[in-house]
Motif scaffolding. Structure first.
Motif, PDB file in Angstrom:
ATOM      1  N   ARG A 162       0.835  -1.199   0.000  1.00  0.00           N
ATOM      2  CA  ARG A 162       0.000   0.000   0.000  1.00  0.00           C
ATOM      3  C   ARG A 162       0.873   1.254   0.000  1.00  0.00           C
ATOM      4  O   ARG A 162       0.546   2.255  -0.638  1.00  0.00           O
ATOM      5  CB  ARG A 162      -0.924   0.000   1.213  1.00  0.00           C
ATOM      6  N   LEU A 163       1.994   1.198   0.716  1.00  0.00           N
ATOM      7  CA  LEU A 163       2.914   2.334   0.742  1.00  0.00           C
ATOM      8  C   LEU A 163       3.430   2.669  -0.647  1.00  0.00           C
ATOM      9  O   LEU A 163       3.617   3.831  -0.987  1.00  0.00           O
ATOM     10  CB  LEU A 163       4.069   2.035   1.695  1.00  0.00           C
ATOM     11  N   THR A 164       3.656   1.654  -1.465  1.00  0.00           N
ATOM     12  CA  THR A 164       4.119   1.885  -2.835  1.00  0.00           C
ATOM     13  C   THR A 164       3.131   2.746  -3.599  1.00  0.00           C
ATOM     14  O   THR A 164       3.508   3.728  -4.258  1.00  0.00           O
ATOM     15  CB  THR A 164       4.329   0.546  -3.556  1.00  0.00           C
ATOM     16  N   TYR A 165       1.874   2.400  -3.525  1.00  0.00           N
ATOM     17  CA  TYR A 165       0.861   3.159  -4.249  1.00  0.00           C
ATOM     18  C   TYR A 165       0.683   4.559  -3.648  1.00  0.00           C
ATOM     19  O   TYR A 165       0.459   5.530  -4.377  1.00  0.00           O
ATOM     20  CB  TYR A 165      -0.463   2.399  -4.250  1.00  0.00           C
ATOM     21  N   HIS A 166       0.792   4.670  -2.330  1.00  0.00           N
ATOM     22  CA  HIS A 166       0.708   5.992  -1.719  1.00  0.00           C
ATOM     23  C   HIS A 166       1.855   6.889  -2.181  1.00  0.00           C
ATOM     24  O   HIS A 166       1.666   8.080  -2.433  1.00  0.00           O
ATOM     25  CB  HIS A 166       0.723   5.854  -0.197  1.00  0.00           C
ATOM     26  N   LEU A 207      -4.125   5.648  -8.135  1.00  0.00           N
ATOM     27  CA  LEU A 207      -5.238   5.270  -7.253  1.00  0.00           C
ATOM     28  C   LEU A 207      -5.994   4.072  -7.805  1.00  0.00           C
ATOM     29  O   LEU A 207      -6.352   3.137  -7.067  1.00  0.00           O
ATOM     30  CB  LEU A 207      -6.185   6.458  -7.094  1.00  0.00           C
ATOM     31  N   ARG A 208      -6.240   4.071  -9.111  1.00  0.00           N
ATOM     32  CA  ARG A 208      -6.946   2.935  -9.707  1.00  0.00           C
ATOM     33  C   ARG A 208      -6.113   1.658  -9.613  1.00  0.00           C
ATOM     34  O   ARG A 208      -6.656   0.576  -9.356  1.00  0.00           O
ATOM     35  CB  ARG A 208      -7.290   3.258 -11.168  1.00  0.00           C
ATOM     36  N   ALA A 209      -4.809   1.775  -9.808  1.00  0.00           N
ATOM     37  CA  ALA A 209      -3.948   0.589  -9.674  1.00  0.00           C
ATOM     38  C   ALA A 209      -3.947   0.071  -8.242  1.00  0.00           C
ATOM     39  O   ALA A 209      -3.905  -1.145  -8.010  1.00  0.00           O
ATOM     40  CB  ALA A 209      -2.527   0.937 -10.126  1.00  0.00           C
ATOM     41  N   MET A 210      -3.993   0.971  -7.269  1.00  0.00           N
ATOM     42  CA  MET A 210      -4.023   0.562  -5.869  1.00  0.00           C
ATOM     43  C   MET A 210      -5.300  -0.213  -5.569  1.00  0.00           C
ATOM     44  O   MET A 210      -5.263  -1.268  -4.907  1.00  0.00           O
ATOM     45  CB  MET A 210      -3.925   1.797  -4.968  1.00  0.00           C
ATOM     46  N   GLU A 211      -6.439   0.278  -6.046  1.00  0.00           N
ATOM     47  CA  GLU A 211      -7.690  -0.416  -5.796  1.00  0.00           C
ATOM     48  C   GLU A 211      -7.734  -1.750  -6.531  1.00  0.00           C
ATOM     49  O   GLU A 211      -8.280  -2.728  -6.019  1.00  0.00           O
ATOM     50  CB  GLU A 211      -8.852   0.478  -6.213  1.00  0.00           C
ATOM     51  N   SER A 212      -7.151  -1.798  -7.734  1.00  0.00           N
ATOM     52  CA  SER A 212      -7.127  -3.061  -8.478  1.00  0.00           C
ATOM     53  C   SER A 212      -6.263  -4.096  -7.781  1.00  0.00           C
ATOM     54  O   SER A 212      -6.512  -5.307  -7.897  1.00  0.00           O
ATOM     55  CB  SER A 212      -6.606  -2.817  -9.903  1.00  0.00           C
ATOM     56  N   ALA A 213      -5.231  -3.638  -7.056  1.00  0.00           N
ATOM     57  CA  ALA A 213      -4.354  -4.556  -6.337  1.00  0.00           C
ATOM     58  C   ALA A 213      -4.956  -5.028  -5.017  1.00  0.00           C
ATOM     59  O   ALA A 213      -4.320  -5.822  -4.307  1.00  0.00           O
ATOM     60  CB  ALA A 213      -3.003  -3.897  -6.085  1.00  0.00           C
ATOM     61  N   GLY A 214      -6.146  -4.534  -4.668  1.00  0.00           N
ATOM     62  CA  GLY A 214      -6.808  -4.983  -3.446  1.00  0.00           C
ATOM     63  C   GLY A 214      -6.591  -4.092  -2.247  1.00  0.00           C
ATOM     64  O   GLY A 214      -6.873  -4.522  -1.115  1.00  0.00           O
ATOM     65  N   PHE A 215      -6.107  -2.874  -2.472  1.00  0.00           N
ATOM     66  CA  PHE A 215      -5.908  -1.931  -1.372  1.00  0.00           C
ATOM     67  C   PHE A 215      -6.969  -0.831  -1.480  1.00  0.00           C
ATOM     68  O   PHE A 215      -6.861   0.049  -2.332  1.00  0.00           O
ATOM     69  CB  PHE A 215      -4.506  -1.310  -1.426  1.00  0.00           C
ATOM     70  N   PRO A 216      -7.993  -0.850  -0.654  1.00  0.00           N
ATOM     71  CA  PRO A 216      -9.034   0.192  -0.739  1.00  0.00           C
ATOM     72  C   PRO A 216      -8.503   1.526  -0.227  1.00  0.00           C
ATOM     73  O   PRO A 216      -7.490   1.609   0.474  1.00  0.00           O
ATOM     74  CB  PRO A 216     -10.151  -0.354   0.165  1.00  0.00           C
TER      75      PRO A 216
END
Length: 860
Positions: free
Chosen positions: A249-253, A272-281
């Motif tokens: 999650r830190l990576t996407y942040h 943000l879309r990649a983060m949600e696709s990876a399973g991190f809401p």
């Protein structure tokens, strides 16, 4: 047998060394278990020093409650970016299991390292070691894992380049350490903002371990962001896939924060879309990153609603970060009542509104100004949800610093003192940023000696630094009239504020004095220091000289920043504008007659692809025709920014609009840039509307300029004296004094106090109409609106009156002269020293702590 004896001896020495390292007791200072400073009873800092006590640097806090600034800020201040992103913090003494402790090598080993570093400054190989004499002891030390402890020792001594040099040499010889120690070293380099070293350590760890970890890759990503190297989302995810490491999650942040800092909203949304696709809401931390990074774009209704809904949903630190980011956005949008409402909703219940900063300019992002403040029953549910956080007092010293910084830019001393009083009542202890805000406030309000008193309090007993401060006009015997915070260690924020207070009339001698104070107090300058100095020299040095200074810094390893480019573009644009549009009453401008058209004829319309392509360039496609040499000089700086994918921001768009509107007189192209900016997600501010208004006024289309001013009002930006001055000056350029007087009266009717430029523009309208008697009477009648009229000028001619009146304006008083050749060489020498600062000397702990604060994200 001799070989076995040598092997056993090496093993025993290693075991003894590890035992000695582990047996070192970490002695914690007593202040760690003392009561936090924000919970102290009584007055934290005095409202003013009593005249009978003159000026004292002593704090009235009880000695048992005093914490060092680096520890106190861990309790009081927000950790902002690091707190939100949860980057690893190094724990002292190897308490996190990495077994790495700073170790000072013997003097002979340290001397050998110094000699080899001078001989091979870039890199030393094993072959180079064989050629050198007396390196046996060094090789024995570097083969041992304690080579990493020596590197840590050199880093703590401020020798980051030498620490990296030792690390690379040790890895060549064969030294190794566990991944936790690599991560610990990386975090230590990041603490001192040695981001180039962070990247090299991550690379060395990958080579030595044969693999990498998600923590090390996240540190590499953070180093890219801090070095203004903005990598596309797809490339970062491909890097993780190549290393067979799953992003966290830190990576996407980090990806979202990086691209928001780069003013690339589309890339941030992709992250943000990649983060949600990876399973991190999306969580409260994600919202905090969005609010912190959205200052570059401006407040929008969606961000405001999201922030209000997120306050109270996360932990106390994250909620406080969201609150401070929202307050900053509301202040930038001139929504003072919104600030008061939000702060009142999260503070302890009270009948009054202590945070009322004045009348509101906007109630919401999409609402027209002038609506009444909503009642408690009609408040949005998102705002009511913030009341759940009221039991956790989220208002900290960072919140007060944001308010004081905003009021210091306006020079509003009365309301700032009200905020200081509320800070005292809430028993919140000031920090270095509070002192910096007070320096800016007192300087803007005209109390220069009080500002220097704040700096002198931080300098403490450093007599050499105090003597230098005296040369800037400091009078220690004069009692300050306003609150002076307790003594704090000097930081780069405070000394940058001192430089900013001297910026309008910055002399080479004053610049040298401030830099000498930094050297004495061992405070290293940062990128903001260079930007402030360049901005202060803008009126004294030619644009080409400023560009050469930035190129000099670039050749010495300083990465050109977007702020440096802003100063250079502003200097070149002012030069172009002065050539294309001379100033003065008697200089008639070749204006077209006022027309009912909204936009005059212009060059052929740009295509959508051309305009969109310009939006990705760091200069937004600005070129200068009257100073073509500047385009060539700027090219290496622009190429450096383009190679790191640095995009333009709201400031660059404002310069681009102003360039089209005032220099090229192409209002169609100026409108295209305005629309492109809005489509890119930026919210226009006064500078963008003002640039369009100036373009219409220069073209003689005052109706179009008035429409732009109304559009700004519809967007929540009430007309101010500068906007009306543009209208008045436009009518004056057409020699139409009646319309100019009508605009002036409309301004006064709206409660706007006229200033020197507004009155000067009105008088010039009568002058251009050759009604000299009326011009003189108008000037004499309106003089008292600005200052008392001097009796000595009662019989002075109009020309002398105009000169004396213009001198009353702060922008015209004490205008600095051009730099001489000797001063130019001295300035270059200072910047040459600045580029090498911190590479050979120790760093201040206050500078290390300042890297953790909110302005690392919100003002980049």
């Amino acid at each position: 047998m001799p070989w076995r004896v040598g092997r056993d001896f090496r093993h025993l020495s290693q075991a003894a060394h590890i035992f000695l390292e582990r047996s070192r007791a970490l002695v914690l200072p007593l202040c760690v278990i003392a009561k936090p400073i924000h919970s102290a009873r009584g007055v934290i800092w005095p409202p003013a020093v009593a005249p009978k006590l003159k000026h004292s640097h002593a704090s009235i806090i009880e000695p048992t409650n005093v914490l060092p600034e680096d520890l106190a800020q861990r309790h009081v201040q927000q950790k902002t970016l690091e707190s939100v992103l949860c980057l690893d913090k190094p724990k002292e003494g190897g308490t996190d299991g990495n077994e790495l402790i700073s170790l000072a090598p013997p003097s002979d080993v340290l001397s050998t390292i110094g000699q080899l570093f001078v001989q091979y400054p870039s890199r030393c190989t094993v072959t180079d070691l064989r050629k050198s004499q007396g390196t046996f002891d060094l090789v024995m030390y570097l083969r041992h894992p304690r080579a990493f402890a020596i590197s840590l020792y050199l880093l703590e001594q401020g020798l980051a380049d030498r620490a990296l040099w030792v690390l690379e040499l040790a890895t060549q010889i064969g030294a190794s350490c566990p991944p936790k120690s690599w991560q610990y070293l990386t975090a230590k380099f990041a603490e001192q903002e040695e981001w180039r070293g962070v990247r090299r350590i991550v690379k060395l760890a990958r080579q030595r371990l044969g693999y990498t970890t998600v923590k090390l890759l996240n540190w590499r990503l953070r180093a890219w962001m801090e070095n203004q190297r903005y990598v596309p989302v797809e490339d970062v995810l491909a890097m993780f896939e190549t290393e067979r490491v799953n992003p966290s999650r830190l990576t996407y942040h980090l990806l979202v924060a990086m691209h928001l800092r780069n003013c690339d909203l589309a890339a941030a949304l992709t992250g943000l879309r990649a983060m949600e696709s990876a399973g991190f809401p999306v969580t409260a931390k994600t919202c905090a990153i969005l609010v912190l990074g959205y200052r570059s774009f401006g407040l929008t209704a969606s961000i405001k609603a999201r922030a209000l809904a997120a306050i109270g949903t996360g932990d106390e630190v994250v909620s406080a970060v969201i609150l401070n980011g929202l307050v900053q956005l509301l202040l930038d949008a001139e929504d003072s009542s919104g600030v008061a409402e939000v702060l009142s909703s999260v503070s302890q219940p009270s009948g009054d509104r202590p945070y009322d900063l004045g009348a509101s300019s906007i109630q919401d992002d999409d609402e027209r100004v002038g609506s009444s403040t909503p009642s408690a029953a009609s408040r949005p549910s998102s705002l009511r949800s913030t009341q759940a956080a009221s039991q956790r007092n989220l208002i900290s010293v960072s919140t007060y610093n944001i308010l004081l910084d905003h009021l210091s830019r306006q020079g509003d001393l009365t309301r700032a003192m009200h905020v200081v009083q509320q800070m005292r009542v809430a028993q919140v202890s000031p920090d270095s940023k509070t002192a910096a805000a007070l320096v800016r406030l007192y300087s803007t309000a005209g109390f220069h000696n009080d500002a220097l008193h704040v700096v002198a309090s931080a300098l403490g007993g450093a007599s050499d630094a105090l003597d230098l401060l005296t040369s800037l006009g400091f009078v220690a015997s004069t009692v300050p009239e306003f609150p002076i915070p307790p003594p704090i260690p000097p930081t780069i924020h405070l000394l940058n504020a001192l430089l900013r207070s001297l910026k309008k009339t910055l002399q080479v001698r004053e610049l040298s004095v401030v830099l000498d104070i930094m050297r004495i107090m061992k405070v290293n300058p940062n990128a903001a220091t260079i930007t402030i100095v360049l901005s202060g020299l803008q009126g004294r040095a030619r644009p080409g000289e400023l560009i050469k200074i930035v190129r000099l810094l670039k050749s010495r390893g300083v990465v050109p920043a977007r702020g440096h480019l802003h100063v250079l573009l502003q200097a070149l644009l002012s030069r172009e504008q002065a050539v294309a549009r001379p100033r003065g009453w008697s200089q008639l401008r070749s204006l077209t007659s006022s027309s009912s058209q909204d936009t005059p004829a212009s060059s052929p319309r740009q295509t959508e692809a051309d305009v969109a392509g310009v939006g990705c360039e760091p200069t937004a496609g600005i070129t200068f025709s009257h100073f073509r040499r500047g385009n060539n000089l700027l090219r290496p700086i622009v190429q450096s920014l383009s190679a790191r994918n640095v995009r333009n921001d709201r400031v660059t768009f404002a310069l681009r609009i102003k360039h089209f509107a005032l220099v090229k007189r192409d209002l169609v192209a100026a409108h295209e840039q305005f629309r492109l900016m809005v489509r890119s997600g930026f919210r226009p501010n006064r500078y963008h509307y003002g640039a369009l208004m100036q373009g219409y006024a220069a073209a003689g289309n005052l109706k179009g300029a008035t429409k732009v001013m109304r559009a700004a009002a519809d967007a929540g930006l009430l007309p101010d004296v500068k906007m009306y001055t543009i209208i008045i000056a436009g009518y004056a350029g057409l020699a139409r004094p009646k319309e100019a007087m009508r605009a002036f009266r409309s301004m006064v009717a709206e409660g706007i106090t006229p200033d020197v430029p507004a009155i000067d523009a009105l008088v010039s309208a009568f002058f251009r109409k050759r009604e000299y008697g009326t011009a003189r009477r108008v000037l004499l009648r309106l003089w008292t609106q600005v200052a008392p009229f001097p009796d000595a000028l009662a019989e002075a001619p109009l020309k002398e009156l105009a000169r004396a009146f213009r001198a009353l304006h702060a922008g015209n008083a004490n205008r600095p002269e051009r730099l001489t050749r000797r001063q130019r060489h001295e300035v270059r020498r200072m910047f040459r020293d600045l580029s090498q600062w911190g590479k050979t000397g120790p760093r201040s702990e206050a500078v290390e702590e300042s890297a953790r604060h909110v302005h690392n994200v919100s003002t980049s």
